[in-house]
Design a protein around this motif. Structure first.
Motif, PDB file in Angstrom:
ATOM      1  N   SER A 126       0.826  -1.196   0.000  1.00  0.00           N
ATOM      2  CA  SER A 126       0.000   0.000   0.000  1.00  0.00           C
ATOM      3  C   SER A 126       0.867   1.255   0.000  1.00  0.00           C
ATOM      4  CB  SER A 126      -0.927   0.014   1.215  1.00  0.00           C
ATOM      5  OG  SER A 126      -0.157   0.081   2.384  1.00  0.00           O
ATOM      6  N   ARG A 127       0.272   2.334  -0.477  1.00  0.00           N
ATOM      7  CA  ARG A 127       0.985   3.609  -0.480  1.00  0.00           C
ATOM      8  C   ARG A 127       0.910   4.215   0.908  1.00  0.00           C
ATOM      9  NH1 ARG A 127      -1.871   6.438  -5.491  1.00  0.00           N
ATOM     10  NH2 ARG A 127      -2.474   4.491  -6.404  1.00  0.00           N
ATOM     11  N   LYS A 128       1.956   4.905   1.279  1.00  0.00           N
ATOM     12  CA  LYS A 128       1.968   5.553   2.578  1.00  0.00           C
ATOM     13  C   LYS A 128       2.310   7.018   2.386  1.00  0.00           C
ATOM     14  CE  LYS A 128       3.781   5.327   7.181  1.00  0.00           C
ATOM     15  NZ  LYS A 128       4.754   4.806   8.091  1.00  0.00           N
ATOM     16  N   SER A 129       1.542   7.855   3.028  1.00  0.00           N
ATOM     17  CA  SER A 129       1.787   9.282   2.947  1.00  0.00           C
ATOM     18  C   SER A 129       3.091   9.626   3.651  1.00  0.00           C
ATOM     19  CB  SER A 129       0.628  10.026   3.608  1.00  0.00           C
ATOM     20  OG  SER A 129       0.836  11.411   3.562  1.00  0.00           O
ATOM     21  N   LYS A 130       3.776  10.621   3.139  1.00  0.00           N
ATOM     22  CA  LYS A 130       5.042  11.035   3.739  1.00  0.00           C
ATOM     23  C   LYS A 130       4.819  11.600   5.137  1.00  0.00           C
ATOM     24  CE  LYS A 130       9.040  13.912   2.675  1.00  0.00           C
ATOM     25  NZ  LYS A 130       9.646  14.818   1.693  1.00  0.00           N
ATOM     26  N   GLU A 139      -1.382  14.032  11.895  1.00  0.00           N
ATOM     27  CA  GLU A 139      -0.935  14.896  12.981  1.00  0.00           C
ATOM     28  C   GLU A 139       0.212  15.812  12.527  1.00  0.00           C
ATOM     29  OE1 GLU A 139      -1.500  11.596  13.236  1.00  0.00           O
ATOM     30  OE2 GLU A 139      -3.333  11.718  14.433  1.00  0.00           O
ATOM     31  N   GLN A 140       1.120  15.267  11.718  1.00  0.00           N
ATOM     32  CA  GLN A 140       2.216  16.081  11.203  1.00  0.00           C
ATOM     33  C   GLN A 140       1.699  17.149  10.239  1.00  0.00           C
ATOM     34  OE1 GLN A 140       4.431  12.709   9.713  1.00  0.00           O
ATOM     35  NE2 GLN A 140       6.085  13.060  11.189  1.00  0.00           N
ATOM     36  N   LYS A 141       0.731  16.783   9.417  1.00  0.00           N
ATOM     37  CA  LYS A 141       0.126  17.759   8.502  1.00  0.00           C
ATOM     38  C   LYS A 141      -0.525  18.890   9.288  1.00  0.00           C
ATOM     39  CE  LYS A 141      -0.863  14.348   4.909  1.00  0.00           C
ATOM     40  NZ  LYS A 141      -1.930  13.593   4.231  1.00  0.00           N
ATOM     41  N   LEU A 142      -1.202  18.540  10.374  1.00  0.00           N
ATOM     42  CA  LEU A 142      -1.845  19.548  11.208  1.00  0.00           C
ATOM     43  C   LEU A 142      -0.795  20.465  11.846  1.00  0.00           C
ATOM     44  CD1 LEU A 142      -4.415  20.734  12.356  1.00  0.00           C
ATOM     45  CD2 LEU A 142      -4.323  19.026  14.178  1.00  0.00           C
ATOM     46  N   ARG A 180      -6.192  12.531   6.869  1.00  0.00           N
ATOM     47  CA  ARG A 180      -5.753  11.131   6.887  1.00  0.00           C
ATOM     48  C   ARG A 180      -5.644  10.601   5.468  1.00  0.00           C
ATOM     49  NH1 ARG A 180      -5.610  10.352  12.050  1.00  0.00           N
ATOM     50  NH2 ARG A 180      -7.291  10.989  13.425  1.00  0.00           N
ATOM     51  N   SER A 181      -4.655   9.771   5.230  1.00  0.00           N
ATOM     52  CA  SER A 181      -4.416   9.200   3.911  1.00  0.00           C
ATOM     53  C   SER A 181      -5.505   8.188   3.575  1.00  0.00           C
ATOM     54  CB  SER A 181      -3.050   8.513   3.882  1.00  0.00           C
ATOM     55  OG  SER A 181      -2.820   7.951   2.614  1.00  0.00           O
ATOM     56  N   THR A 182      -6.021   8.290   2.371  1.00  0.00           N
ATOM     57  CA  THR A 182      -7.050   7.354   1.935  1.00  0.00           C
ATOM     58  C   THR A 182      -6.577   6.496   0.779  1.00  0.00           C
ATOM     59  OG1 THR A 182      -7.974   9.003   0.442  1.00  0.00           O
ATOM     60  CG2 THR A 182      -8.945   8.854   2.642  1.00  0.00           C
ATOM     61  N   HIS A 183      -5.298   6.604   0.440  1.00  0.00           N
ATOM     62  CA  HIS A 183      -4.773   5.852  -0.684  1.00  0.00           C
ATOM     63  C   HIS A 183      -4.410   4.444  -0.243  1.00  0.00           C
ATOM     64  CE1 HIS A 183      -4.552   9.401  -3.151  1.00  0.00           C
ATOM     65  NE2 HIS A 183      -3.936  10.029  -2.173  1.00  0.00           N
ATOM     66  N   ASN A 184      -5.065   3.493  -0.859  1.00  0.00           N
ATOM     67  CA  ASN A 184      -4.751   2.095  -0.607  1.00  0.00           C
ATOM     68  C   ASN A 184      -4.784   1.350  -1.927  1.00  0.00           C
ATOM     69  OD1 ASN A 184      -4.624   2.289   2.232  1.00  0.00           O
ATOM     70  ND2 ASN A 184      -6.842   2.240   2.340  1.00  0.00           N
TER      71      ASN A 184
END
Length: 78
Positions: free
Chosen positions: A2-6, A10-13, A54-58
């Motif tokens: 699966s893809r994982k966001s960098k 919480e870090q984005k916030l 939150r990442s929704t890429h799967n």
């Protein structure tokens, strides 16, 4: 796989919160993120809250049987 966001939600916030102390160009350069991406995170957070960040890429996994049934359905429809 699966893809994982960098960055986590919480870090984005935290990056968005940093915009109150710095301008977007400085923050984008510091975290190596595009200004457009930071703006998009801001819109997502504004309208959807923390869940919007939150990442929704799967990547989806399909069984061999399912794939075969799709091929057979396609061949019947030709």
């Amino acid at each position: 796989m699966s893809r994982k966001s960098k960055y986590s939600a919480e870090q984005k916030l935290a990056i968005l919160n940093e915009l109150t102390r710095s301008n977007i160009s400085e923050v984008a350069k510091k975290y190596a993120v595009g200004k457009k991406t930071i703006r998009t995170w801001g819109y997502l957070y504004e309208y959807q809250g923390i869940d919007g960040l939150r990442s929704t890429h799967n990547n989806h996994r399909y069984s061999k049987e399912f794939k075969l049934s799709l091929v057979q359905q396609y061949q019947k429809s030709i």
